[in-house]
Structures are given as C-alpha cells and as structure tokens.
Design an enzyme around this catalytic site. Structure first.
Site, PDB file in Angstrom:
ATOM      1  N   HIS A   1      28.579  19.517   6.102  1.00 26.80           N
ATOM      2  CA  HIS A   1      27.548  19.914   7.082  1.00 26.80           C
ATOM      3  C   HIS A   1      28.267  20.715   8.162  1.00 26.80           C
ATOM      4  CE1 HIS A   1      24.905  16.341   5.682  1.00 26.80           C
ATOM      5  NE2 HIS A   1      24.527  17.456   5.092  1.00 26.80           N
TER       6      HIS A   1
ATOM      7  N   GLU B   1      29.299  19.951  11.945  1.00 27.42           N
ATOM      8  CA  GLU B   1      30.125  18.779  12.249  1.00 27.42           C
ATOM      9  C   GLU B   1      31.591  19.193  12.393  1.00 27.42           C
ATOM     10  OE1 GLU B   1      26.794  16.203   9.769  1.00 27.42           O
ATOM     11  OE2 GLU B   1      28.851  16.162   9.057  1.00 27.42           O
TER      12      GLU B   1
ATOM     13  N   HIS C   1      31.974  13.044   7.384  1.00 32.33           N
ATOM     14  CA  HIS C   1      30.869  13.625   8.167  1.00 32.33           C
ATOM     15  C   HIS C   1      31.037  13.195   9.618  1.00 32.33           C
ATOM     16  CE1 HIS C   1      27.887  14.419   4.745  1.00 32.33           C
ATOM     17  NE2 HIS C   1      28.889  13.859   4.137  1.00 32.33           N
TER      18      HIS C   1
ATOM     19  N   GLU D   1      31.353   8.584   8.949  1.00 34.40           N
ATOM     20  CA  GLU D   1      30.641   9.266  10.022  1.00 34.40           C
ATOM     21  C   GLU D   1      31.526   9.106  11.257  1.00 34.40           C
ATOM     22  OE1 GLU D   1      27.946  10.996  10.176  1.00 34.40           O
ATOM     23  OE2 GLU D   1      26.949  10.645   8.238  1.00 34.40           O
TER      24      GLU D   1
END
Lengths: 310, 93
Positions: A70, A73, A197, A271
C-alpha cells in the site's frame, strides 16, 4: 543521486528513484551477500525489484519479506531499507542472524507497488492502490492486498473500482501480484512470508478471509506473542496479536492467506506504529525507532523458522 | 501534488456493532469522500477517517446525530505533509 550507501540517510523518506539508486549502490557494496533480482514490471512498466541475501548454496529454504504494497504506508519502505542494511551489518556479528543466513536465504521486496509509490510523491501522498486502468472503468487502481487467489472476491473486499479495497477483475490480475506469485511458486522453498503494512501496531497471521482457525494457529499465536514481546522491549510499543479476521476485520484475497494456502506455514503481516497520532504521516524522526523495534520481531520469526524446518 | 489543506483525520470510537455499521454506511453515502485510514473493524478498535475540508461540517453533524464520539487526530493534513516534504528536502541537501 547518493554515491554510496554510507551517505544514504536511513532516517529519512526517499523517492522511488533514490531507493532504486540506493539498491544499486547497496548491491555493489555488499556483492558478496546481496544481489538484485527483477521479478517483473508494474502496470506502468516500472521494474519490480527484489533483494536476495544469500551466503551460498542453491534452492535453500528462504524467507520472503515485502513492504510498501500500500503505497502511502511510507514507514514500511523506510523500515525495509533500514532492515536490509541491518542484515548486512549484523551478519558475522549477531550469532542468531548469522545462523539464519548460513542456512537460509532472505528475499526482500522493498517497493511492492512502485507505480502507487511514485504517485504518492508526484500527485497524491495518500494514494493506496496500484495505478492499473481498464477500458470502461472510471476509477484507477486495484488494492493489491485484495487481489490474491486465496479467498478472492469474499466480503472482505470490494467489487467497486472506486473503492479503496477494490479487488480487481480477477485473482492475480495485477502484474505486481502476479510477479510475486510466479517468483515464490517457481522458487518452491519459501518457508516464511512477512508482509509489512502500517498502521495500528498489530502482528497478525491467517486467515483474513474467514474466521476458521488455521491448523497451526497455536504455534502462530505463540510465535507472534514472542515476536511482539521482543519488539516491545525496545521502545515499549505494544502490539496486538491474532488472526487477521478475529483481530481486525474480514479481508479477502490477501497476501498472507495466499501464502499460507500455498504451504508457507509461517505467514505474518505487520501493521507498524503510528503511536496513535500521525496515521500514515509518521514523522521521519520515528523511522529508526520503528525499524529497530520491528527488526527484533522479524529476527524472532526468522529464528523460529530456522529452528522448525518443515 | 494534491492539496489537503483543511482536511482532517477524525478518530471515532464506536461503542457497538450498530455504530460501526453507521460508519460503514458513510462509504456509500459519501462515495470517494471519506477515506478510512483505519476501517470500521470492531468496537474495541478506533476508526480513523480522513475527511475533506468541504465535507467536515456534514460529516461531523452525521456523527453527532448518531451519537458517535470522535476526536480530531490530525487538525490539518497539509501541515504535516509540508513538514514531511521539508524534512525530505533538508535530508537531500
């Protein structure tokens, strides 16, 4: 452009050109342990590059790490760069890492979505998807973390091309995903896959597309807790651990589900932090602390993979 | 470069599933307006959403009318983006 990696700032964000130039310098400087592989081209025809860390042998068991699927990020690409430098700096010094690299290879794809990443620098800093377009479809881009074959099309993704979680017309329709699938499938000996991520401080494992627990759920949960503890001890950042569907939400067609269903038992997704204030706009001053703490967790997962051959 | 002056990121704490679905409805009510940075997942987790300046009044009224508590996580996105860009330029120098 940077002339050598020693003058490269690992505590700053960089453009795609700077990262690709750094890669060339990095591979030149550490040619005894690092090589660069082009595994494909993106929709807009940019190279998709992977760094291979290897101390010899052939077809060794290996670990796959990807960042930046993504594009907004940015902390993940920066963490990937710092981690790459850490690996070459610690080899021969850190016995755990040395044992890992003496037995296994590590593959790192730092810019998994080069078109989207370039777009965050040129036009829209908050762009998430890739940049694919198709005749008759008004909106641009597919969410690359919804385009994988496992669980594709489930309710944890969207069939609206204008949605941020648009899955794409079919599984692996996106060249950025197909390139990884082809590479990992051809390699055939990847034993751990870690997809990084941001943000929300979680360390999760399959499944995302269903609440059904995976067969080795207990082992993955225990390993995630150990890795999160190693991370916590660096700067006191607490992570939540668990399966994606039970910890976060149902997400379909995601990388780690495909990896797991392809036989890669140790599949995790991170994350990374934002410490609750900055979201995707984490200041560059937090790159090194974030990368440092993440390294301890990655090292724990790699060590477990080394010690639990399958 | 797109400009995000005045855009805010709101952090919403949904008390229950019903409030989460009220938030999910926003994606349909305001297509391509609300950008979920942290999507509605479960009551124990915050929902972060970027709201364009032009939509702020409507969205805040919508949240308040549904009893959804929120705080402003980022007051003006463009300020952070300018700082980020300046930091990159400085590092390059």
């Amino acid at each position: 452009l940077e002339r050598s990696t020693s003058s490269f700032s690992y505590s700053s964000y960089h453009t795609l050109e700077e990262i690709y130039s750094w890669m060339d310098n990095f591979v030149t400087e550490y040619s005894d342990i690092v090589s660069k592989i082009r595994i494909g081209h993106s929709f807009e025809n940019r190279s998709i590059l992977v760094l291979k860390f290897s101390t010899g042998g052939s077809q060794r068991r290996a670990i796959w790490i990807d960042t930046g699927i993504h594009s907004r990020e940015w902390i993940t690409h920066a963490t990937g760069i710092w981690t790459a430098k850490k690996i070459v700096s610690e080899y021969g010094k850190d016995s755990t890492l040395t044992n890992i690299l003496d037995a296994m290879d590590i593959f790192m794809e730092i810019v998994t979505n080069p078109d989207g990443f370039a777009f965050t620098h040129s036009m829209n800093r908050l762009w998430r998807k890739n940049k694919s377009t198709r005749p008759g479809i008004f909106c641009i881009g597919v969410d690359l973390n919804r385009n994988w074959k496992s669980g594709f099309g489930g309710n944890g993704s969207n069939d609206n091309p204008c949605s941020e979680t648009y899955r794409g017309p079919s599984p692996q329709s996106e060249p950025e995903v197909a390139a990884i699938v082809d590479f990992i499938t051809a390699h055939g000996n990847i034993k751990a896959l870690i997809s990084i991520h941001s943000y929300s401080q979680m360390l999760m494992y399959p499944y995302g597309h269903s609440l059904e627990p995976v067969p080795n759920q207990k082992e993955l949960y225990s390993l995630a807790k150990d890795a999160a503890q190693a991370l916590y001890e660096v700067h006191g950042i607490e992570y939540i651990c668990g399966s994606i569907s039970s910890t976060l939400y149902v997400a379909s067609g995601i990388t780690v589900d495909w990896a797991y269903d392809s036989g890669i038992k140790y599949s995790f997704t991170f994350e990374l932090r934002d410490t609750g204030r900055y979201g995707f706009l984490l200041p560059a001053s937090q790159i090194v602390p974030t990368a440092h703490e993440t390294w301890l967790a990655l090292r724990a997962i790699m060590q477990h993979t080394l010690n639990h051959p399958y | 470069q797109m400009n995000f002056t005045g855009d805010q990121v709101l952090r919403v704490l949904a008390k229950n599933e019903k409030q989460l679905s009220v938030l999910r409805d926003l994606e349909g009510l305001k297509p391509q307006k609300v950008d979920f940075w942290r999507s509605p997942a479960r009551p124990s987790l915050p929902v972060d959403m970027r709201v364009p300046f032009s939509e702020l009044k409507d969205i805040k009224a919508y949240l308040e009318s549904h009893g959804l508590a929120y705080s402003i996580m980022i007051k003006d996105i463009q300020v952070l983006l300018d700082e980020e860009r300046e930091a990159m330029a400085k590092s390059r120098r």
